[in-house]
Structure formats: C-alpha cells, structure tokens
Scaffold this motif. Structure first.
Motif, PDB file in Angstrom:
ATOM      1  N   PRO A   1       0.807  -1.228   0.000  1.00  0.00           N
ATOM      2  CA  PRO A   1       0.000   0.000   0.000  1.00  0.00           C
ATOM      3  C   PRO A   1       0.837   1.274   0.000  1.00  0.00           C
ATOM      4  O   PRO A   1       0.390   2.310  -0.468  1.00  0.00           O
ATOM      5  N   GLU A   2       2.069   1.207   0.528  1.00  0.00           N
ATOM      6  CA  GLU A   2       2.926   2.389   0.617  1.00  0.00           C
ATOM      7  C   GLU A   2       3.982   2.431  -0.477  1.00  0.00           C
ATOM      8  O   GLU A   2       4.844   3.311  -0.476  1.00  0.00           O
ATOM      9  N   ILE A   3       3.923   1.492  -1.412  1.00  0.00           N
ATOM     10  CA  ILE A   3       4.940   1.414  -2.468  1.00  0.00           C
ATOM     11  C   ILE A   3       4.483   2.212  -3.691  1.00  0.00           C
ATOM     12  O   ILE A   3       3.296   2.189  -4.038  1.00  0.00           O
ATOM     13  N   ASP A   4       5.437   2.866  -4.338  1.00  0.00           N
ATOM     14  CA  ASP A   4       5.151   3.562  -5.597  1.00  0.00           C
ATOM     15  C   ASP A   4       5.394   2.617  -6.760  1.00  0.00           C
ATOM     16  O   ASP A   4       6.408   1.884  -6.782  1.00  0.00           O
ATOM     17  N   TYR A   5       4.467   2.612  -7.710  1.00  0.00           N
ATOM     18  CA  TYR A   5       4.559   1.746  -8.883  1.00  0.00           C
ATOM     19  C   TYR A   5       4.651   2.600 -10.145  1.00  0.00           C
ATOM     20  O   TYR A   5       4.229   3.769 -10.169  1.00  0.00           O
ATOM     21  N   VAL A   6       5.185   1.992 -11.199  1.00  0.00           N
ATOM     22  CA  VAL A   6       5.305   2.670 -12.476  1.00  0.00           C
ATOM     23  C   VAL A   6       4.641   1.829 -13.559  1.00  0.00           C
ATOM     24  O   VAL A   6       4.684   0.590 -13.499  1.00  0.00           O
ATOM     25  N   ILE A   7       3.978   2.507 -14.515  1.00  0.00           N
ATOM     26  CA  ILE A   7       3.428   1.823 -15.692  1.00  0.00           C
ATOM     27  C   ILE A   7       4.438   1.992 -16.815  1.00  0.00           C
ATOM     28  O   ILE A   7       4.815   3.116 -17.163  1.00  0.00           O
ATOM     29  N   ALA A   8       4.931   0.870 -17.334  1.00  0.00           N
ATOM     30  CA  ALA A   8       5.911   0.899 -18.415  1.00  0.00           C
ATOM     31  C   ALA A   8       5.311   0.247 -19.646  1.00  0.00           C
ATOM     32  O   ALA A   8       4.731  -0.840 -19.572  1.00  0.00           O
ATOM     33  N   GLU A   9       5.450   0.925 -20.811  1.00  0.00           N
ATOM     34  CA  GLU A   9       4.914   0.388 -22.066  1.00  0.00           C
ATOM     35  C   GLU A   9       6.053  -0.164 -22.902  1.00  0.00           C
ATOM     36  O   GLU A   9       7.101   0.470 -23.072  1.00  0.00           O
ATOM     37  N   GLU A  10       5.841  -1.355 -23.428  1.00  0.00           N
ATOM     38  CA  GLU A  10       6.852  -2.036 -24.219  1.00  0.00           C
ATOM     39  C   GLU A  10       7.045  -1.332 -25.558  1.00  0.00           C
ATOM     40  O   GLU A  10       6.095  -0.852 -26.173  1.00  0.00           O
ATOM     41  N   LEU A  11       8.299  -1.286 -26.037  1.00  0.00           N
ATOM     42  CA  LEU A  11       8.633  -0.729 -27.343  1.00  0.00           C
ATOM     43  C   LEU A  11       9.081  -1.843 -28.265  1.00  0.00           C
ATOM     44  O   LEU A  11       9.720  -2.824 -27.833  1.00  0.00           O
ATOM     45  N   ASP A  12       8.779  -1.704 -29.554  1.00  0.00           N
ATOM     46  CA  ASP A  12       9.229  -2.712 -30.513  1.00  0.00           C
ATOM     47  C   ASP A  12      10.628  -2.373 -30.996  1.00  0.00           C
ATOM     48  O   ASP A  12      11.281  -1.451 -30.497  1.00  0.00           O
ATOM     49  N   ASP A  13      11.089  -3.108 -32.021  1.00  0.00           N
ATOM     50  CA  ASP A  13      12.448  -2.898 -32.515  1.00  0.00           C
ATOM     51  C   ASP A  13      12.672  -1.495 -33.049  1.00  0.00           C
ATOM     52  O   ASP A  13      13.808  -1.000 -33.100  1.00  0.00           O
TER      53      ASP A  13
ATOM     54  N   GLY B   1       1.742  -0.940 -27.151  1.00  0.00           N
ATOM     55  CA  GLY B   1       0.458  -0.917 -26.464  1.00  0.00           C
ATOM     56  C   GLY B   1       0.404  -1.884 -25.300  1.00  0.00           C
ATOM     57  O   GLY B   1      -0.568  -1.877 -24.535  1.00  0.00           O
ATOM     58  N   ARG B   2       1.421  -2.713 -25.104  1.00  0.00           N
ATOM     59  CA  ARG B   2       1.447  -3.661 -23.992  1.00  0.00           C
ATOM     60  C   ARG B   2       2.130  -3.001 -22.794  1.00  0.00           C
ATOM     61  O   ARG B   2       3.292  -2.608 -22.872  1.00  0.00           O
ATOM     62  N   LYS B   3       1.379  -2.885 -21.695  1.00  0.00           N
ATOM     63  CA  LYS B   3       1.865  -2.148 -20.537  1.00  0.00           C
ATOM     64  C   LYS B   3       2.037  -3.088 -19.339  1.00  0.00           C
ATOM     65  O   LYS B   3       1.292  -4.060 -19.194  1.00  0.00           O
ATOM     66  N   PHE B   4       3.032  -2.701 -18.510  1.00  0.00           N
ATOM     67  CA  PHE B   4       3.352  -3.530 -17.349  1.00  0.00           C
ATOM     68  C   PHE B   4       3.453  -2.661 -16.101  1.00  0.00           C
ATOM     69  O   PHE B   4       3.967  -1.538 -16.143  1.00  0.00           O
ATOM     70  N   LEU B   5       2.958  -3.214 -14.985  1.00  0.00           N
ATOM     71  CA  LEU B   5       2.971  -2.517 -13.702  1.00  0.00           C
ATOM     72  C   LEU B   5       4.001  -3.177 -12.791  1.00  0.00           C
ATOM     73  O   LEU B   5       3.894  -4.374 -12.496  1.00  0.00           O
ATOM     74  N   VAL B   6       5.002  -2.395 -12.369  1.00  0.00           N
ATOM     75  CA  VAL B   6       6.021  -2.889 -11.436  1.00  0.00           C
ATOM     76  C   VAL B   6       6.356  -1.772 -10.452  1.00  0.00           C
ATOM     77  O   VAL B   6       6.051  -0.598 -10.696  1.00  0.00           O
ATOM     78  N   ALA B   7       7.006  -2.104  -9.346  1.00  0.00           N
ATOM     79  CA  ALA B   7       7.429  -1.101  -8.363  1.00  0.00           C
ATOM     80  C   ALA B   7       8.486  -0.198  -8.982  1.00  0.00           C
ATOM     81  O   ALA B   7       9.386  -0.665  -9.688  1.00  0.00           O
ATOM     82  N   THR B   8       8.373   1.073  -8.696  1.00  0.00           N
ATOM     83  CA  THR B   8       9.329   2.038  -9.254  1.00  0.00           C
ATOM     84  C   THR B   8      10.765   1.686  -8.882  1.00  0.00           C
ATOM     85  O   THR B   8      11.662   1.719  -9.732  1.00  0.00           O
ATOM     86  N   ASP B   9      10.987   1.318  -7.636  1.00  0.00           N
ATOM     87  CA  ASP B   9      12.351   1.022  -7.183  1.00  0.00           C
ATOM     88  C   ASP B   9      12.923  -0.238  -7.819  1.00  0.00           C
ATOM     89  O   ASP B   9      14.144  -0.446  -7.783  1.00  0.00           O
ATOM     90  N   LEU B  10      12.057  -1.064  -8.387  1.00  0.00           N
ATOM     91  CA  LEU B  10      12.515  -2.320  -8.985  1.00  0.00           C
ATOM     92  C   LEU B  10      12.405  -2.313 -10.509  1.00  0.00           C
ATOM     93  O   LEU B  10      12.656  -3.334 -11.156  1.00  0.00           O
ATOM     94  N   TYR B  11      12.054  -1.177 -11.051  1.00  0.00           N
ATOM     95  CA  TYR B  11      11.850  -1.093 -12.504  1.00  0.00           C
ATOM     96  C   TYR B  11      13.133  -1.439 -13.269  1.00  0.00           C
ATOM     97  O   TYR B  11      13.098  -2.203 -14.240  1.00  0.00           O
ATOM     98  N   GLU B  12      14.271  -0.908 -12.837  1.00  0.00           N
ATOM     99  CA  GLU B  12      15.508  -1.131 -13.574  1.00  0.00           C
ATOM    100  C   GLU B  12      15.901  -2.605 -13.563  1.00  0.00           C
ATOM    101  O   GLU B  12      16.296  -3.167 -14.601  1.00  0.00           O
ATOM    102  N   SER B  13      15.810  -3.261 -12.417  1.00  0.00           N
ATOM    103  CA  SER B  13      16.156  -4.688 -12.378  1.00  0.00           C
ATOM    104  C   SER B  13      15.158  -5.510 -13.179  1.00  0.00           C
ATOM    105  O   SER B  13      15.532  -6.501 -13.819  1.00  0.00           O
ATOM    106  N   PHE B  14      13.881  -5.087 -13.172  1.00  0.00           N
ATOM    107  CA  PHE B  14      12.870  -5.758 -14.003  1.00  0.00           C
ATOM    108  C   PHE B  14      13.230  -5.620 -15.480  1.00  0.00           C
ATOM    109  O   PHE B  14      13.207  -6.587 -16.244  1.00  0.00           O
ATOM    110  N   ARG B  15      13.586  -4.395 -15.877  1.00  0.00           N
ATOM    111  CA  ARG B  15      13.911  -4.161 -17.286  1.00  0.00           C
ATOM    112  C   ARG B  15      15.090  -5.017 -17.734  1.00  0.00           C
ATOM    113  O   ARG B  15      15.101  -5.562 -18.844  1.00  0.00           O
TER     114      ARG B  15
END
Length: 970
Positions: A259-271, A277-291
């Motif tokens: 509940p206290e975590i900030d999340y980011v919506i990231a949209e996938e890019l093609d080549d 148009g495909r979007k993913f929800l992950v924690a902001t602090d973990l976005y880089e490791s997710f990517r």
C-alpha cells in the motif's frame, strides 16, 4: 677421605622414585578391562548409595536417535554430560544420570523403508503392526550398539535401565501429556501451510529442516488487469510478479501489493522504438532490475517507455486474470489484488503472487479475504489427478521439487510462454532453500489438515498458582522483558517469561531461543507416518470436535500402557470409547505425533516417573548442541509451559559443532570425518575425553589427526607427572607428615598455588567451564609442578635423608597435591585416574567414589614468587647458549651472577642456587645476568658442583652425612 671411598658408586644410596605404574599407557587394551571391572563391582550403584540423601543435581539427557554408530558429535556431547555429572559428584552432590534414546520418527522409519525399497516392495502394503515391529526391532538393535559405544567412552550412568521413547510406559506417558493439551483446549485441527517433504510424505518440524544453497529458475509472469476502479487506465495492462517457485503459479489465487509502495506503468517498445500498447505494472524502485531481466527468447532485452506513476494504495479493488484463464473453472475466476504489509522492494517486482496452499503470508492474507486453499498438491508433491492444469495423469506432470518441472523449458514455463504471459525465465537464481535433513530432498510449503498447538490463545491457569504467580497478581500481574503479561497468559507469553528465569550457558543462548519462541508459529503436532505415538483423539464426524472425556482418556492411556502404540487401533475403539459412545460416530485419528513432542515430554515420563526415583523435576540442566534451541530445548519448554506453566529446566547449556581441522564441515565425501570408534582403537577413550574437555565447546571447534596427536602428547605429560608423583610418594605414611607451619617457604608457596587452583576448579564446575577446568589442571601440572616444583625439589627427594625436614615436607606436599589432582583429573581421564589411584591404593576402592577435599591453608607472597620465577626463567635463558655450545652440560656446572636489584627480598645466594638449579649464584651490582663454567668439583652422589667438594667423586657434607647414616644402619 680415602681414594677408595672417592671412587665408590653411590647410586644405591640415592632415593630414586619407585613405581610399577607404566610409562606407556596402552589405553586401547587397558580401558575395556577397567570398564568390565566397574560393571562387576556395580560402581555406578555404589556411587548412588554413597551420595544418598545429599543435595541433588539432575542433568536430564537429551535423547539421540537410535539409528547408527555414534559420531564425533555424539562423543563430545556425552563426554560433556559425563563431565557435568562427575564434577557435580566431586562436589559431594547426588548426581544420577539416566541416558535415553529417541526411537520414533523418520530417522528409523526411513531406514526400515530402505530395506523395502531395495527389495522393490511397497511398505504401505505391509500391515501397520508388522511395520512398526520392524521399526522397533531396528531401534532396539541400535540402542544396544550405541549403549556399548557410549559406555566405551567412559560415560557412567543407568545403562541397564535407560529411557526409550518406544517403551510402552514412555508411549503412555506421551499420550498422557497429549491428552492434557486436549483437556485444556490447547489443540485444534486446522489447515495451514506447513513444511512438507514430498519424498518422505510428511510434514516436518523446523528442527527437521536444514538450508542449502541451490540454483533455481526465476520467472516474471504477467497477469492482465481486468478491473481497476481507482486507476481505470490500468485496465488492459499487466501486473508483473516475480517468483523462484514456478510450480506455485498453478495454485495462484491473488496478487499482493504494498500500500505504501510507488509503482510505475511501463509500455513495451518494438524494434523501431514504437509503442506496442502492452503495458506492465512494477514497483518504481525495482523497474531497472525488471527491465534488465526482460528478454525476447533470450536474445535481447526489451525496451520500455515509462508512462506514469501509481501509488500503491490506489490499487485497492483491482482484479486480474490468471494467465491460464482459458482453461476455465478455477482459472477463470478473477484474481484480486490485496494489500500486504509483507511486500517489499528488496527484490522482484513489488507485486507478489499469492498461493494460499503454499505460503504462510499467502495463506493468512487470502484467508482474511475469503480465499481458501485448494489442496491440489498430493503428499508425493504432484498435482491431483482432477486438477485442470498439469494433473498427475498428464504426461508432463511431475514432482514440484523436480528442477526439470520448473525449468525455463519445463511444462509450466512452456505453457505460460505459449499463453504470452512469461516475460522472463532463467535458471540462474542462487539462494538458500529448505531441505529435509534426513532425505536431503527439497521441502515445500503445503497446506494440509494438521493438528496444532496455539501459541497465542489466552488461557486460564490450568494448574494451581505458584507463590510467584500469586505475587505477580498482588504486584499488578506478571512481567517479562517484553512488558506485562496478561491475566490469562498465552503459551508464548508463558514460555517467554520462563526463558527469562532460566540460566543459559553461554548467555547468548537466551536471545537465540527467545527470538525463536517469539516468532514461533503454532506448533504443528501431526505427522503422516506410521512409526510414532498416535494422536489419540476421537473426532465427532458431525461437529468436527474432538472428544474430551476423562474416563475415555483413562482407557486410552491404559491401552497404550498395555500394548504400546499398537493399543490405538480400530479393533480397540469400541472398548476404549465405552458404552456411552458409538464408534461409528467418531473418526479415530491416524496421524502420529511430531517426534519433538515425544522428546519434549521426557521431563514428564522420566524426571517425574517412579521408574527412576533418584530423579526430580525440574532438571538442573539440559545440555545439547546449539541447534536444539529450535529443537529439544524449545519443544520441552513449550510442552512443559502448556501442561505445567513452567520450564522443565533451571539451566540450559549448549555446545557448538565439531569441524574438521581446517574449519570445514565434516563430510564423508570430503574424507575429513573423525570416527570416535577408530580414535578409541588407536589412542583410547581418555584421549577423546581430554580433547572434548579442552576445547571451547561454546563455539564451533576442530578435530583432526594432528590435533589428536597434540592431545596425545599432552596426555603423556600428564601421565608422566602422575607417574613421578607415584614414585616419589613410594612408602609415604602419616608419620612422615609435616605441619604447614613447619614447611619451607617453597612448599607453602606451592600449597597456596594449589588453593588458588582449587578455587578456580570449583568456579569452573559451577560455570560448566570445562575448557578452563581442564586447561587449568594441565597448566598447573606442567608449569607449576613438572617444570618448577618437581624440578627444584628432585635433589631433596633423591639425596636428603629420609627423616630430613625438607624431604618430608616435600613428600607431604606431594601427597596433598596427589589427592587433589587425582580428584580433579578423574572426570576428565576416567580410566587413567582409576589406574593411578589403584596403583597407589590397590585396596582403596574406586577414585570415582571420592569427593573433593579442602586443601590446607597456606599463605605466600604470590607477587614475590612471581618475580623470582621470572628471574629464574631469565637465568635459564642465559645458561642455554652455553649448553648448546657444550661449554657446560647442565645448569649445575654454571656460576651465575644476577643483579641484586632483581632478587626478591629474603632469598640468599644459596637459596637461589637451589631454586635455579645452578652451581652457585652471586648477587652483582650490574643489570645483566652473566654465566660462567664453575671450577668446583662434583659431588659423587648428588652431582652438585660445590666449593666444599675438593675433588670430583668426593661427597658434599650433606651426602657424606646421609651415606654415613645408611652405612651405619646397614
């Protein structure tokens, strides 16, 4: 003096030590004979008789498993226990020792099953009674083997009447304790995730689990968001979870967010860097490791554009759908996103998938929101036959602990990839994972119906209040370090309060067990096995409540007393229930008890039993390895607190683990194990005992071939010191004794050192500090006696007249030293001490029946003697170069000049020559020590070089007088 007399051989006039005590120990051959004599003479029983009525000290033996030859850890443990008992007996206390064995449970059942597996037979097809009989026979065989091995170590105890958890009396005692839980409402049947071994097909206790480093598959899985009241633009996006247990995805029922975590919506890019148009929800602090984890078929990372940020609290009410929703049924149900305070941004994506069947946090959170376990994984770790995804009948089905089943190309990942939900998968995640310490196989969390003891259920006082409890009430209620305890304390609160009252050696053990009890989940009592004490409960088939009836419980206990665990069977159900109940209305529980409950009850059926009237409860001491903070120490504490409201022990001592000489864990595969049985064959049991009581057992410690050689060398020094004393005391009688007040100062100084040693040894006994105890004994005998006192006084012993005051004083002190030191040594070197005592007193009984004596009071200026000994060492160092150069052969040929300022007051030059064992000593004005070869002649009897001897071979005045007396007497 005539030329004839100057050439006389005076060796027959010297009083050399005489003893039959051999220098060579020969322990491996000698010790078994001493053991046999102890048994024939009923030594243990004689000790009990001699201590009857004295203050008691009860060490309660933690039961080892009866399933194999003893290892070096067993040896250390039993020697420590034996040392505790023997040293308490030295203090004059009545310290009985009743050994015991843990005979139920997987260690034994697993070995019996191995016989069936080798024959390709199914043990489940064997009648339960027959299988249990084989387990009982197997355990009994190893009890007999281990008993002899422990006895061979010199451990004294009630070996003819040990306690066995498989004895009918013990099994009935365990059932009695279980029924106390039932009668006081401290049992419940519930479904919770517990650690489960698919290989052994049973729940495991925490103490039955060890952690090993493994490499697992880690995956990122997308769950499509289908509803989000607070952030509508999230609909169609995917919430991403990360897990290292892909096999739990088929049982997912929800997702959890912070509940206290900030999340980011990231949209996938093609080549072409265009948005897909495909979007993913992950924690902001973990976005880089997710990517960085995102790949396309392992070839390249995906690219993303960040769109906007979402506060975790806004995810309330969000629904997702399972990636396998197309299978329908269970998978078609929406997956809610639930707030979880356990969700962190330490790793993963900040979103956690919830499988209440297979996780404690998952279970609690889902249960709070009405989501219940599905019980889809069977006992062998495979999915049920009727499960929609990967049923056990599917050709792709397999055990959930099988790495291939969870691999990136395994069936789960393959299906998720085909569904377009697998964002990443790699078999490279290194982490620690729980394994069964018996089968060494991985365990899982599995939700199954089990029997539990609640740790946090408030309960009334079941037993009469103690004076302390009444005082608590008068003073506003009981307290522990955590604060006030409620009027009706929970089991956890009671246990924590008792921990505060208990002495822990080392002290850090209190924090260790305290933290474990503080965080202990409800105790899982049930096991789904055959070899153990049954959970003797009748459950009403309609209400689900277990029957509580004092008369029925009495018949249950009676049946187990009569037939052991076999008394709990369907054939006896009607007789046990009696005429008031219909057996058809009740389920007779088939589960057995956790073996830690068995051993946790030993205080009840051993310490409080009429079978061993010498014992009493609570025990003064429990002593085991440090792993037992989560094992026997804890199960005994919780059991006793639940049934008696107090701990079963006053003190708890823990020892570390024995490592190889290089500090690594012992392993047969590494070839670095030390077998105590082979050590006894080569060196003898006393060498193992000396090693065990010399190490700092409070920490992990080491053993190896070189270490044992060093211990054997230490033993030889101790043995030779005692051998010298035996020889030096040959013929000593009371008429020769000298009062302390009449003794030379050196003798009084040595008695003062003995007094200090005695105080140190007694403190060490009180502190269970055997490292200090043994090392103090060794150092005293090597440094204070052999290298100092004996070295100085051997001239008096060999050459003084038998009735001379100095010689008599020396022998008097030797006798006092002998009686003290042989008692100190007896708990350490049990065989050698007996041999030494028997050599001096052939008709004197056993050394192990003796108690410590008060040592004579003797005052000495310790600082003055310390200063003299330091000067003596400097003199020895100054002489050594001349010895190496062969200028002189011994210190007796040395003329030494020492600084007068360095000599303590009261020592004459003649005193110094005797103490330094030199020819002469001169007090000089300089600051240095000088040494020269004397020109004095050597006495033909004592070999001292003295000015009074005019020619080599002549006698000094002392020797001339002694020889004349001897010649006259002849």
């Amino acid at each position: 003096m005539s030329e004839e007399s100057s050439k006389r051989d005076y060796r027959d006039t010297v009083f050399l030590p005489k003893t039959d005590f051999p220098m060579k120990a020969g322990l491996p051959a000698k010790e078994p004979g001493i053991l046999a004599r102890w048994e024939d003479e009923r030594l243990y029983q004689k000790l009990r008789e001699s201590r009857a009525g004295r203050e008691k000290f009860i060490l309660h033996d933690g039961p080892p498993y009866a399933n194999g030859n003893i290892h070096i850890g067993h040896a250390l443990n039993k020697v420590l226990k034996d040392a505790v008992v023997r040293t308490q007996s030295l203090l004059g206390k009545d310290a009985p020792y009743v050994p015991g064995w843990d005979c139920h449970g997987l260690p034994i059942e697993w070995k019996v099953e191995e016989k069936y597996r080798k024959k390709k037979l199914n043990k489940d097809e064997v009648p339960a009674r027959e299988f249990r009989a084989e387990c009982r026979e197997y355990a009994a065989e190893w009890v007999d083997v281990q008993r002899e091995q422990f006895k061979r170590l010199g451990v004294a105890g009630e070996w003819d009447k040990p306690y066995l958890t498989m004895a009918p009396d013990a099994e009935a005692g365990i059932v009695t304790e279980l029924l106390k839980f039932a009668e006081t409402g401290q049992l419940y049947r519930g479904a919770k995730p517990v650690m489960w071994s698919p290989v052994e097909k049973t729940a495991l206790a925490e103490a039955e689990v060890e952690y090993e480093d493994i490499t697992s598959t880690q995956i990122d899985v997308a769950f499509e968001i289908v509803e989000c009241p607070n952030v509508p633009e999230l609909v169609g996006a995917h919430a991403v979870i990360w897990t290292t247990t892909p096999w739990t995805i088929p049982v997912n029922q929800a997702l959890s967010y912070g509940p206290e975590i900030d999340y980011v919506i990231a949209e996938e890019l093609d080549d072409s860097a265009e948005r897909t148009g495909r979007k993913f929800l992950v924690a902001t602090d973990l976005y880089e490791s997710f990517r960085q984890r995102m790949q396309i078929d392992g070839k390249r990372e995906r690219s993303f554009a960040t769109l906007e940020f979402v506060f975790g609290g806004a995810l309330e009410g969000t629904l997702c759908r399972h990636p396998m929703h197309h299978l329908g049924g269970f998978y078609a149900e929406p997956r809610p996103m639930l707030p979880g305070d356990f969700v962190t941004t330490d790793s993963g994506t900040g979103l956690v998938h919830m499988a209440p069947d297979h996780g404690e946090d998952d279970f609690d959170l889902c249960k709070a929101h009405g989501l219940n376990p599905k019980f889809v994984v069977d006992a062998d770790g495979r999915y049920r036959e009727d499960w929609e995804w990967l049923p056990r009948t599917d050709e792709r089905s397999g055990s959930v602990i099988n790495p291939k089943f969870n691999a990136p190309d395994g069936p789960i990942c393959s299906d998720l990839r085909e569904a377009g939900a697998l964002l990443s998968a790699s078999a490279d995640y290194e982490h620690s994972y729980p394994h069964s310490w018996r089968s060494k196989a991985k365990v899982i969390y599995r939700c199954t119906p089990q029997w539990f003891v609640p740790m946090d259920k408030p309960k009334e006082h079941i037993f009469p209040k103690t004076r302390e409890e009444k005082r608590w009430e008068d003073e506003g209620g009981p307290h522990n370090d955590a604060g006030p305890i409620s009027d009706h304390p929970t089991l956890r609160e009671t246990a924590m309060a008792e921990i505060e009252k208990t002495r822990f050696v080392p002290a850090k053990g209190k924090n260790r067990i305290g933290s474990m009890v503080q965080g202990k989940p409800d105790w899982v009592l049930s096991r789904q096995r055959a070899w153990g004490v049954p959970i003797t409960l009748f459950v009403d088939r309609k209400t689900g409540e277990y029957l509580v009836d004092a008369a029925v419980n009495a018949r249950i206990i009676e049946a187990v007393h009569a037939e052991g665990v076999d008394g709990w069977c369907e054939e006896n159900a009607a007789a046990i229930l009696g005429p008031d109940y219909n057996p058809d209305d009740y389920e007779m529980i088939a589960d057995i008890l956790d073996v830690w409950f068995d051993s946790g009850c030993t205080h009840a059926f051993v310490l409080e039993s009429d079978n061993w009237p010498d014992l009493q409860s609570p025990a003064d001491l429990y002593l085991e390895g440090s792993d037992q903070h989560r094992g026997w120490f804890q199960s005994s504490l919780v059991e006793s607190c639940a049934t008696r409201g107090k701990a079963p022990y006053k003190a708890v001592l823990t020892h570390g683990f024995t490592m190889a000489a290089d500090g690594r864990k012992m392993s047969k595969s590494l070839g670095n194990t030390i077998d105590p049985l082979k050590v006894m064959e080569e060196y003898g049991a006393d060498i193992i005992r000396l090693w065990a009581l010399s190490v700092d057992y409070t920490e992990d410690h080491r053993i190896g071939p070189e270490i044992l050689k060093g211990v054997a060398d230490q033993y030889r020094k101790l043995r030779n010191t005692f051998r010298y004393m035996l020889g030096a005391l040959e013929g000593f009688d009371e008429a020769e004794r000298v009062d302390v007040s009449d003794m030379p100062e050196l003798e009084r100084y040595m008695l003062s050192l003995l007094g200090a040693l005695d105080a140190k040894m007694r403190r060490a006994v009180d502190d269970f500090d055997f490292n200090t105890y043994t090392r103090a004994l060794v150092d005293f005998m090597n440094e204070d006696l052999s290298a100092f006192f004996f070295d100085i006084r051997k001239d008096r012993l060999y050459c003084d007249a038998p009735d001379g005051l100095e010689r008599r004083a020396y022998r008097t002190v030797l006798d006092t030293l002998f009686h003290a030191l042989i008692r100190y040594a007896a708990p350490v070197l049990v065989f050698t001490a007996e041999e030494i005592w028997g050599t001096r007193y052939p008709e004197g009984g056993s050394v192990h029946l003796l108690a410590l004596q008060d040592v004579p009071d003797a005052e000495a200026d310790a600082a003055r003697w310390d200063s003299l000994r330091a000067l003596r060492e400097r003199v020895t160092e100054a002489i050594e170069p001349l010895r190496r150069e062969k200028t002189i052969r011994s210190g007796l040929e040395a003329e030494v000049t020492v600084p007068a300022s360095a000599v303590p007051e009261g020592f004459s030059a003649a005193d110094l020559a005797e103490l330094f064992i030199t020819g002469t000593v001169t007090l000089g004005d300089g600051a240095s020590i000088t040494v020269a070869k004397t020109t004095d002649a050597k006495c033909g009897r004592c070999w001292r070089l003295l000015p009074e001897v005019t020619e080599d071979g002549d006698l000094c005045g002392r020797c001339e007088t002694v020889v004349a007396e001897m010649d006259g007497a002849a």
